[in-house]
Design a protein around this motif. Structure first.
Motif, PDB file in Angstrom:
ATOM      1  N   CYS A 176      56.854  54.301  17.786  1.00  0.00           N
ATOM      2  CA  CYS A 176      56.928  55.745  17.638  1.00  0.00           C
ATOM      3  C   CYS A 176      58.168  56.258  18.359  1.00  0.00           C
ATOM      4  O   CYS A 176      58.446  55.838  19.487  1.00  0.00           O
ATOM      5  N   CYS A 185      51.662  61.047  14.094  1.00  0.00           N
ATOM      6  CA  CYS A 185      51.738  59.722  13.479  1.00  0.00           C
ATOM      7  C   CYS A 185      50.666  59.552  12.409  1.00  0.00           C
ATOM      8  O   CYS A 185      50.928  59.011  11.334  1.00  0.00           O
ATOM      9  N   CYS A 230      58.685  62.433  13.714  1.00  0.00           N
ATOM     10  CA  CYS A 230      57.462  62.274  14.491  1.00  0.00           C
ATOM     11  C   CYS A 230      57.043  63.566  15.167  1.00  0.00           C
ATOM     12  O   CYS A 230      55.882  63.856  15.254  1.00  0.00           O
ATOM     13  N   THR A 233      55.409  52.962  12.595  1.00  0.00           N
ATOM     14  CA  THR A 233      54.197  53.410  13.274  1.00  0.00           C
ATOM     15  C   THR A 233      53.063  53.587  12.289  1.00  0.00           C
ATOM     16  O   THR A 233      51.932  53.161  12.528  1.00  0.00           O
ATOM     17  N   THR A 234      53.372  54.210  11.159  1.00  0.00           N
ATOM     18  CA  THR A 234      52.352  54.402  10.140  1.00  0.00           C
ATOM     19  C   THR A 234      51.826  53.075   9.627  1.00  0.00           C
ATOM     20  O   THR A 234      50.638  52.910   9.388  1.00  0.00           O
ATOM     21  N   ILE A 249      58.958  56.061  12.422  1.00  0.00           N
ATOM     22  CA  ILE A 249      57.651  56.625  12.111  1.00  0.00           C
ATOM     23  C   ILE A 249      57.006  55.855  10.979  1.00  0.00           C
ATOM     24  O   ILE A 249      55.790  55.720  10.909  1.00  0.00           O
TER      25      ILE A 249
END
Length: 491
Positions: free
Chosen positions: A107, A162, A17, A65-66, A62
């Motif tokens: 995140c 991100c 990240c 998060t994506t 991550i």
């Protein structure tokens, strides 16, 4: 010895990240060793546990998060054309709390950042009256931080890190969230950072109609329509070429005494006039490498075959004249391989088919001729299509339409070997109407059978490092025409 003093320590975030280490000042404390473990004086077990937890974040976070960002909105094919321009005019506070919460909790952040985020999320969940008062206060004080933070609870820098891991298929949807996202997408900043980190997606752009272009995303296997090109007769009746470089698609058309260049930008989803070359030409060889492209050879408006070459920089939109090649040639092809630019085949100024190639070294700014580099004369012998060549993982491949074969170039011996067959339904007219391109780590062939009522355009792909060609059909669609132009954009 350092007790009671201040020192600089490193507190790196997970590489997935945040790539750069964050530094902070804190007072040094005496280190005690017990049971083989080191402890800072005054540090409790709970604090130690939290420190360990903060360091345990990994790449899986991550990815989550994506995923949350990608789920904000999934555009349909029709939505793609207008999302980049729609742009909600609200500020960053228009992001609702669930989105902020999901992204912030997934995140990889350290404990201090999570505490700050929790406070911000509490502010987001305050009553409408409180939010209204707070908004009024911000306006009175001219606070513009909300326009700069994107996903406000995690800050602008982490927001961008991100967003880099989102597919560029999602960028149109993200641009429609608010002005901050729209400005970020249209600035091109994300694509520059993606290139630095090696996060590149390749899309195929091709035209089967005179003024119409389509894009195909081979990852999600989605078709997308580009806005129609501005009408110009030079694209209706004369030869034209195309080239993808950086975040632009360039289309070159020839008028009687000059040349027309139209430029499509994925940042604005629109066409505009491009800056003319120093020496306008058509039927040239070209290839791109990141934000630069080189065009070499071709013929001028009066038909004279050229040996000159030019470099285009899509970041500055400028053309630079390069040293001329050893030989003048038109209807040649260009590729980048091992960081150098190659021109292959073509026809000389006395109409002779050329089997030689030339290598341009960007560092020494010099050309080197390579005799018999392209003995495959399916295009040049008949005076028809330029050589169908493509480079995947620094290996050069060619499509021999006469034999319906794929051949590989052996650098050490300056020779070619047959590696397999082209797709059975990949038909062409002496090389015309068939696209043979590199698309990331794969070769793609675009073409298909023709009939009286039209025909079919098929997209087939093959990864060369997986043995003999085993072509995978990615997509197909009906088309009344051959493939006129094709380019692959990686960004």
């Amino acid at each position: 010895m350092l007790e009671g003093r201040s020192c600089l320590i490193s507190r790196p975030l997970p590489n997935s990240c945040e790539q750069e280490s964050n530094w902070a000042f804190m007072p040094c404390r005496r280190i005690e060793v017990s049971n083989g473990k080191r402890h800072l004086e005054g540090e409790g077990e709970e604090e130690l546990r939290q420190r360990k937890l903060s360091k345990s974040s990994d790449a899986s976070q991550i990815e989550e998060t994506t995923r949350q960002l990608q789920n904000l909105s999934q555009p349909s094919e029709d939505q793609f054309d207008c999302e980049l321009h729609r742009g909600d005019q609200s500020d960053s506070n228009s992001l609702n709390q669930p989105i902020c919460h999901n992204i912030s909790m997934n995140c990889p952040l350290d404990i201090r950042q999570r505490e700050v985020m929790s406070k911000n999320l509490h502010d987001f969940s305050s009553s409408p009256a409180d939010q209204s008062n707070e908004s009024g206060s911000r306006q009175r004080h001219g606070n513009q931080s909300d326009l700069d933070s994107l996903i406000q609870p995690i800050g602008r820098d982490i927001s961008i890190n991100c967003l880099l891991f989102c597919s560029r298929s999602d960028y149109g949807s993200l641009a429609s969230l608010n002005r901050s996202f729209r400005s970020l997408i249209r600035s091109g900043e994300l694509y520059k950072e993606r290139r630095k980190k090696g996060l590149i997606e390749h899309w195929v752009y091709f035209s089967c109609h005179l003024l119409e272009w389509e894009a195909f995303d081979p990852i999600r296997r989605r078709w997308m329509h580009l806005p129609r090109m501005p009408a110009n007769e030079c694209f209706m009746w004369a030869d034209k070429e195309s080239l993808a470089v950086g975040t632009e698609l360039l289309v070159f058309g020839k008028e009687v005494t000059s040349q027309v260049i139209y430029r499509y930008s994925i940042l604005t989803n629109s066409w505009s006039s491009g800056l003319e070359m120093n020496a306008p030409r058509c039927l040239f060889g070209s290839a791109s490498l990141g934000e630069i492209a080189i065009l070499a050879g071709g013929s001028e408006s009066q038909g004279r075959v050229l040996s000159s070459a030019e470099l285009y920089n899509s970041e500055t939109g400028t053309w630079e004249t390069l040293p001329s090649m050893k030989k003048a040639r038109r209807m040649c092809s260009g590729v980048f391989m091992d960081g150098k630019f190659y021109v292959i085949g073509g026809i000389s100024d006395d109409a002779e088919a050329l089997s030689s190639g030339e290598e341009y070294d960007l560092k020494s700014r010099s050309w080197r001729e390579i005799p018999n580099m392209y003995p495959i004369q399916n295009g040049a012998n008949g005076g028809t299509a330029p050589p169908l060549v493509a480079v995947v993982q620094n290996q050069l491949y060619a499509a021999d339409c006469a034999e319906n074969e794929v051949k590989k170039y052996i650098k050490e011996s300056n020779s070619w070997v047959t590696v397999g067959r082209l797709p059975e339904r990949a038909v062409s007219m002496n090389g015309w109407g068939l696209a043979f391109r590199a698309c990331g780590s794969q070769l793609i062939v675009i073409g298909g059978p023709r009939a009286l009522a039209g025909g079919i355009v098929e997209l087939n792909s093959w990864s060369p490092n997986e043995g003999p060609p085993q072509w995978e059909l990615l997509a197909s669609k009906h088309s009344p025409n051959f493939v006129y132009n094709c380019a692959v954009m990686g960004c």
